[in-house]
Design an enzyme around this catalytic site. Structure first.
Site, mmCIF file in Angstrom:
data_model
loop_
_atom_site.group_PDB
_atom_site.id
_atom_site.type_symbol
_atom_site.label_atom_id
_atom_site.label_comp_id
_atom_site.label_asym_id
_atom_site.label_seq_id
_atom_site.Cartn_x
_atom_site.Cartn_y
_atom_site.Cartn_z
ATOM 1 N N ILE A 1 2.145 -53.895 -18.750
ATOM 2 C CA ILE A 1 2.823 -53.688 -19.870
ATOM 3 C C ILE A 1 1.807 -52.880 -20.967
ATOM 4 C CG2 ILE A 1 4.332 -54.711 -21.647
ATOM 5 C CD1 ILE A 1 4.459 -57.138 -19.905
ATOM 6 N N GLU A 2 2.193 -52.165 -21.647
ATOM 7 C CA GLU A 2 1.424 -51.523 -22.863
ATOM 8 C C GLU A 2 0.733 -52.396 -23.770
ATOM 9 O OE1 GLU A 2 5.644 -49.996 -23.612
ATOM 10 O OE2 GLU A 2 4.717 -50.746 -22.183
ATOM 11 N N HIS A 3 1.186 -53.662 -24.147
ATOM 12 C CA HIS A 3 0.711 -54.516 -24.954
ATOM 13 C C HIS A 3 -0.601 -55.135 -24.365
ATOM 14 C CE1 HIS A 3 5.125 -54.345 -25.544
ATOM 15 N NE2 HIS A 3 5.091 -54.994 -26.377
ATOM 16 N N GLY A 4 -0.869 -54.720 -23.141
ATOM 17 C CA GLY A 4 -2.259 -55.244 -22.708
ATOM 18 C C GLY A 4 -1.866 -56.219 -21.567
#
Length: 509
Positions: A322-325
């Site tokens: 996920i791009e959130h990390g």
């Protein structure tokens, strides 16, 4: 005198002055959102008409589509300019942009997160290929979303015979961040948070710009009790800490250690759902998976692909990101997009976007608002409203394979399935396959130059981008090629051979 950075929310927001540039972190559903500080800042403005003329910068969408998150800033006079990666969680801010009440800009979410880091490091902005050929390219608008937005935030530069975009730096006067624990020295731990996001980068940008860093946490602890490995933002960067004992992990989840990665636990079992068109599309899209692939899922129909993988027990076959990390785990969807249970790793968002930007992603499953004859996709401005792509551009432009998933049309369509075929009883009033998209969020021609594999999968047809153009390769069983597909498109796709029929098993209960 001993250092003590704890203070009330009212005292903390008094540090924000008229005309300040304020950097925020957060995601939809209350993800790492400093809700108490946002509310205090909103109250101060409503009571005193201050602060005014703020520039607010955020990488991801923040809010609940009603009153929280960015909605706390959505007042004429309070905000002069918004530079946001994603806007849909704040309809009020979207309206201010549409009505030319603010200067509205959209930049890629990963670009904003990384730009905060570059600002904090004192470097001359962010130099990257991300955004070339899209609406953030200054030759195609420079990220301006309305007429009030006049400043050039991006420029084209050439290095070594190649074009890049330079996203210009700016001073950050205030950072509003969130953590879980803090001591009086201002050391912040994110141990109970569902993601790290760009908290450190935003704090760094403000501190090294000579600004203030305001942090909200749930729990105060004694100095010296936080393990050094748990401290994500050192106290040297922090000016004020607000303790909110009612702080929760999301708007709906107070605390779940499987979401913060503190421990693993059982995942709630979802009851079986009747087959829908969305699920049928997801089944076809899932054919594009391969073992060992590093993948990313966007919002919309891609959520259904993620659910299908989880339901099949195939999570361990792929490296999910996920791009959130966040890596691994079982993804939550809807308002809780960006949350995952039982994640395998959590890093900061700017580093995650470094991974994407460098080509580390094998397959991306992303939604689309519309796509056109050139293979361009619009997912950032729909129906005249500023939507913003979030991490869409950073991901789509750099994945080796991009699988766009969505409905063929929208608004009023009626389609039945479940018996091995697809029956279009009524077409939607709004076409999504158009001659030219309203805004380019993904550039088809650029993708061809980069050698990406690009598919567009809808419930009734699958298309592939080639150097010659968009090719219709497959149709759903039961649909009429001319009546249900070609007559409903804004362009004529290439058909070097008759389209194949999709696997009928995708359309069975």
């Amino acid at each position: 005198m001993a250092i003590n950075k704890f203070m009330s929310a009212a005292d903390a927001v008094a540090l924000v002055r008229d005309g300040d540039t304020v950097g925020l972190i957060g995601g939809g559903g209350g993800l790492v959102e400093a809700s108490c500080i946002f509310a205090a800042l909103e109250k101060r403005f409503l009571d005193t008409a201050q602060p005014r003329n703020l520039t607010v910068v955020h990488a991801l969408g923040i809010g609940d589509k009603k009153s929280r998150g960015m909605n706390c800033f959505a007042y004429e006079g309070m905000v002069k300019r918004v530079i946001g990666g994603h806007w849909v969680w704040s309809p009020r801010m979207q309206e201010l942009a549409r009505d030319e009440k603010i200067e509205a800009y959209v930049l890629p979410g990963g670009v904003i997160a990384q730009l905060f880091r570059e600002i904090g490091a004192g470097r001359p902005g962010l130099l990257t290929h991300v955004g070339l050929g899209t609406f953030v390219d200054p030759r195609l608008g420079g990220g301006r979303m309305n007429k009030a937005a006049k400043e050039d935030l991006v420029e084209v530069v050439e290095l070594g015979g190649k074009e890049y975009l330079r996203y210009k730096p700016f001073p950050v006067n205030v950072a509003i961040i969130r953590g879980s624990y803090a001591d009086a020295h201002g050391n912040i731990s994110l141990d109970q948070e569902p993601a790290n996001l760009d908290a450190y980068a935003v704090a760094l940008a403000a501190h090294n710009s000579g600004g203030k860093v305001i942090a909200q946490v749930r729990t105060a602890v004694d100095v010296g009790t936080l393990p050094a490995r748990s401290v994500r933002i050192p106290g040297a960067l922090v000016d004020a800490v607000v303790v909110d004992p009612s702080q929760s992990q999301s708007y709906d989840i107070v605390y779940d250690p499987t979401i913060s990665g503190e421990r693993r636990g059982p995942v709630p079992v979802e009851s079986a759902q009747p087959l829908t068109v969305r699920q049928a599309t997801a089944r076809r899209a899932a054919e594009e998976l391969r073992d060992g692939a590093v993948i990313n899922y966007g919002v919309g129909v891609p959520d259904a692909v993620a659910k299908l993988v989880a339901a099949r027990g195939d999570l361990d076959r792929y490296y999910q990101t996920i791009e959130h990390g966040t890596y691994g785990g079982t993804l939550l969807d809807g308002m809780l997009f960006g949350f995952a249970r039982n994640a395998s790793a959590m890093i900061d968002a700017p580093s995650q976007f470094d991974f994407y930007s460098g080509g580390g992603l094998d397959i991306a499953f992303l939604g689309f608002g519309e796509f056109d004859r050139h293979g361009n996709v619009n997912a950032s401005k729909l129906g005249g409203l500023t939507v913003g792509p979030g991490g869409f551009i950073d991901i789509a432009q750099n994945a080796r394979k991009v699988v766009f998933c969505g409905n063929f049309d929208t608004k009023g369509s009626k389609i039945t399935t479940g018996h091995g075929e697809l029956v279009v009883e009524r077409n939607g009033d709004v076409p999504k396959l158009v001659a030219d998209v309203d805004q380019i969020t993904f550039s088809g021609p650029q993708a061809v130059v980069r050698g990406q594999e690009v598919l567009y999968i809808t419930e009734r047809a699958m298309f592939r981008l080639t150097k010659e153009g968009v090719v219709l390769e497959e149709i759903a069983p039961g649909v009429d090629l001319q009546r249900d597909i070609l007559d409903r498109m804004g362009f004529t796709p290439l058909m070097p051979r008759p389209p194949k029929v999709m696997n009928g098993e995708h359309f069975k209960e």
